[in-house]
Design an enzyme around this catalytic site. Structure first.
Site, PDB file in Angstrom:
ATOM      1  N   GLU A 121     -16.711  35.545  57.295  1.00 22.49           N
ATOM      2  CA  GLU A 121     -16.014  36.613  56.574  1.00 22.49           C
ATOM      3  C   GLU A 121     -14.855  36.018  55.765  1.00 22.49           C
ATOM      4  O   GLU A 121     -13.772  35.786  56.321  1.00 22.49           O
ATOM      5  CB  GLU A 121     -15.454  37.638  57.564  1.00 22.49           C
ATOM      6  CG  GLU A 121     -16.511  38.315  58.413  1.00 22.49           C
ATOM      7  CD  GLU A 121     -16.032  39.666  58.898  1.00 22.49           C
ATOM      8  OE1 GLU A 121     -16.711  40.650  58.617  1.00 22.49           O
ATOM      9  OE2 GLU A 121     -14.953  39.735  59.523  1.00 22.49           O
ATOM     10  N   HIS A 134     -11.537  38.070  64.639  1.00 21.51           N
ATOM     11  CA  HIS A 134     -11.544  38.718  63.323  1.00 21.51           C
ATOM     12  C   HIS A 134     -10.271  38.295  62.573  1.00 21.51           C
ATOM     13  O   HIS A 134      -9.214  38.153  63.179  1.00 21.51           O
ATOM     14  CB  HIS A 134     -11.612  40.236  63.484  1.00 21.51           C
ATOM     15  CG  HIS A 134     -11.882  40.948  62.197  1.00 21.51           C
ATOM     16  ND1 HIS A 134     -10.907  41.141  61.244  1.00 21.51           N
ATOM     17  CD2 HIS A 134     -13.017  41.486  61.681  1.00 21.51           C
ATOM     18  CE1 HIS A 134     -11.439  41.768  60.205  1.00 21.51           C
ATOM     19  NE2 HIS A 134     -12.716  41.989  60.444  1.00 21.51           N
ATOM     20  N   ASN A 171     -18.013  47.353  62.223  1.00 19.99           N
ATOM     21  CA  ASN A 171     -16.685  47.215  62.816  1.00 19.99           C
ATOM     22  C   ASN A 171     -15.841  48.391  62.334  1.00 19.99           C
ATOM     23  O   ASN A 171     -15.450  48.438  61.172  1.00 19.99           O
ATOM     24  CB  ASN A 171     -16.069  45.883  62.363  1.00 19.99           C
ATOM     25  CG  ASN A 171     -14.626  45.732  62.786  1.00 19.99           C
ATOM     26  OD1 ASN A 171     -14.130  46.478  63.641  1.00 19.99           O
ATOM     27  ND2 ASN A 171     -13.935  44.767  62.195  1.00 19.99           N
ATOM     28  N   GLY A 221     -15.755  48.981  56.299  1.00 15.29           N
ATOM     29  CA  GLY A 221     -15.658  50.318  55.703  1.00 15.29           C
ATOM     30  C   GLY A 221     -16.977  51.066  55.616  1.00 15.29           C
ATOM     31  O   GLY A 221     -17.034  52.263  55.920  1.00 15.29           O
ATOM     32  N   SER A 260     -16.883  43.351  52.371  1.00 14.98           N
ATOM     33  CA  SER A 260     -17.244  44.303  51.302  1.00 14.98           C
ATOM     34  C   SER A 260     -18.746  44.454  51.106  1.00 14.98           C
ATOM     35  O   SER A 260     -19.219  44.632  49.981  1.00 14.98           O
ATOM     36  CB  SER A 260     -16.560  43.914  49.980  1.00 14.98           C
ATOM     37  OG  SER A 260     -15.154  43.986  50.121  1.00 14.98           O
ATOM     38  N   GLU A 276      -8.259  39.876  60.874  1.00 14.20           N
ATOM     39  CA  GLU A 276      -7.129  40.790  61.043  1.00 14.20           C
ATOM     40  C   GLU A 276      -6.405  40.511  62.355  1.00 14.20           C
ATOM     41  O   GLU A 276      -5.188  40.642  62.451  1.00 14.20           O
ATOM     42  CB  GLU A 276      -7.624  42.243  60.951  1.00 14.20           C
ATOM     43  CG  GLU A 276      -7.972  42.594  59.503  1.00 14.20           C
ATOM     44  CD  GLU A 276      -9.014  43.676  59.339  1.00 14.20           C
ATOM     45  OE1 GLU A 276      -9.335  44.379  60.313  1.00 14.20           O
ATOM     46  OE2 GLU A 276      -9.530  43.811  58.214  1.00 14.20           O
ATOM     47  N   LYS A 282     -12.894  49.106  63.249  1.00 11.30           N
ATOM     48  CA  LYS A 282     -11.469  48.761  63.245  1.00 11.30           C
ATOM     49  C   LYS A 282     -10.646  49.894  63.902  1.00 11.30           C
ATOM     50  O   LYS A 282     -11.111  50.525  64.831  1.00 11.30           O
ATOM     51  CB  LYS A 282     -10.980  48.471  61.821  1.00 11.30           C
ATOM     52  CG  LYS A 282     -11.894  47.529  61.059  1.00 11.30           C
ATOM     53  CD  LYS A 282     -11.269  47.038  59.786  1.00 11.30           C
ATOM     54  CE  LYS A 282     -12.308  46.271  59.001  1.00 11.30           C
ATOM     55  NZ  LYS A 282     -11.741  45.491  57.920  1.00 11.30           N
ATOM     56  N   GLY A 314     -12.515  44.246  52.893  1.00 13.33           N
ATOM     57  CA  GLY A 314     -11.862  45.495  52.491  1.00 13.33           C
ATOM     58  C   GLY A 314     -11.344  45.495  51.068  1.00 13.33           C
ATOM     59  O   GLY A 314     -10.577  46.373  50.687  1.00 13.33           O
TER      60      GLY A 314
HETATM   61  C1  PEP Z   1     -14.797  43.584  58.496  1.00 13.31           C
HETATM   62  O1  PEP Z   1     -13.904  44.283  58.903  1.00 13.31           O
HETATM   63  O2  PEP Z   1     -15.281  42.730  59.237  1.00 13.31           O
HETATM   64  C2  PEP Z   1     -15.270  43.775  57.133  1.00 13.31           C
HETATM   65  C3  PEP Z   1     -16.158  42.948  56.664  1.00 13.31           C
HETATM   66  O3  PEP Z   1     -14.746  44.829  56.410  1.00 13.31           O
HETATM   67  P1  PEP Z   1     -15.281  45.437  55.016  1.00 13.31           P
HETATM   68  O4  PEP Z   1     -16.784  45.546  55.131  1.00 13.31           O
HETATM   69  O5  PEP Z   1     -14.623  46.745  54.888  1.00 13.31           O
HETATM   70  O6  PEP Z   1     -14.915  44.452  53.955  1.00 13.31           O
END
Ligand code: PEP
Length: 249
Positions: free
Chosen positions: A163, A93, A9, A231, A209, A95, A11, A169
């Site tokens: 998640e 998601h 992703n 990320g 993460s 976010e 983003k 993040g």
């Molecule tokens: C995500 O955006 O779904 C995510 C898991 O981000 P990160 O891997 O950066 O924690």
């Protein structure tokens, strides 16, 4: 057997220059033993789809509108995403749930719109730190699963991503026991609702993460069928070892 899935992703990251990462990833993984999905920002969808053409990487979007068309300035329909080259779409998601107050009912309606266009819906759910500390994790993810996933979900059209909001993040990751507990719970809930035949085929991703250094232990947890990676999906050099780890899990 469920085919494993490594989903990235991006983003709100990436411009045309980022397509070089996609090309690099495609060269590294021409014949992968797992499915690979990259979800760039909508501005890159058609160029990303062109960049991976003939290869093994699928392209997905990060959201869609529940309606097929109409007066919704700034939004994109599932048909538009498909037309741009997407075969999947991330929905719900955390976010988007936080930034745009998306409800479970909206996520469900968006998933139905995605199914109507033969897009795979990657439906996200997860608890906040406050909810985990209050011992509410299973109740929260169970309620999100019940309300966000349409009755018409199948193994072919739906992927669930667990998640934890506090792990996205942040560099913080739940213990393997915590991940296993939620994934086992989600599998059981899916069996109750859809029956074993459908439920056993629906892939459950962990997200939050995931990095090359922790992917191996996470992928060894029962009922973890891959990862949704933020990320660490932006650079081929970071995402590639995660894909390789999943191939060997
Ligand atoms: C995500 O955006 O779904 C995510 C898991 O981000 P990160 O891997 O950066 O924690």
């Amino acid at each position: 057997m469920r085919r494993k899935l490594a989903a990235g992703n991006w983003k709100m990251n990436g411009t045309g220059a980022s397509l070089a990462e996609l090309a690099d990833l495609g060269e590294r993984h021409a014949d992968p033993a797992v499915d690979i999905l990259i979800c760039p920002p909508a501005t890159l969808l058609s160029r990303a789809a062109e960049a991976v053409q003939g290869g093994a990487i699928a392209i997905g979007a990060q959201d869609c509108h529940a309606e097929a068309a109409g007066a919704h300035t700034g939004d994109l329909s599932a048909a538009m995403l498909k037309d741009a080259g997407a075969s999947a779409v991330i929905l719900g998601h955390s976010e988007r749930r936080a930034d745009h107050s998306e409800s479970d009912a909206q996520v469900r309606a968006k998933a139905e719109a995605a199914f109507a266009e033969d897009l795979i819906a990657v439906i996200c759910l997860g608890e906040t730190l406050e909810q985990r500390e209050a011992g509410e994790t299973l109740k929260i993810v169970g309620d999100q699963l019940a309300a966000s996933v349409p009755d018409s979900a199948t193994a072919a059209n739906t992927v669930i991503a667990y998640e934890p909001v506090w792990a996205i993040g942040t560099g913080k990751v739940p213990t393997l026991e915590q991940i296993g507990e939620v994934h086992n719970f989600l599998r059981t809930e899916l069996v109750h609702r859809f029956g074993a035949e459908i439920a056993d085929g629906i892939r459950l991703l962990y997200g939050g993460s995931v990095k090359p250094g922790n992917a191996g232990e996470i992928f060894a947890v029962a009922n973890v069928d891959g990862a949704l990676v933020g990320g660490a999906s932006l650079k081929a050099a970071d995402f590639s070892p995660i894909i390789e780890t999943l191939e060997n899990a």
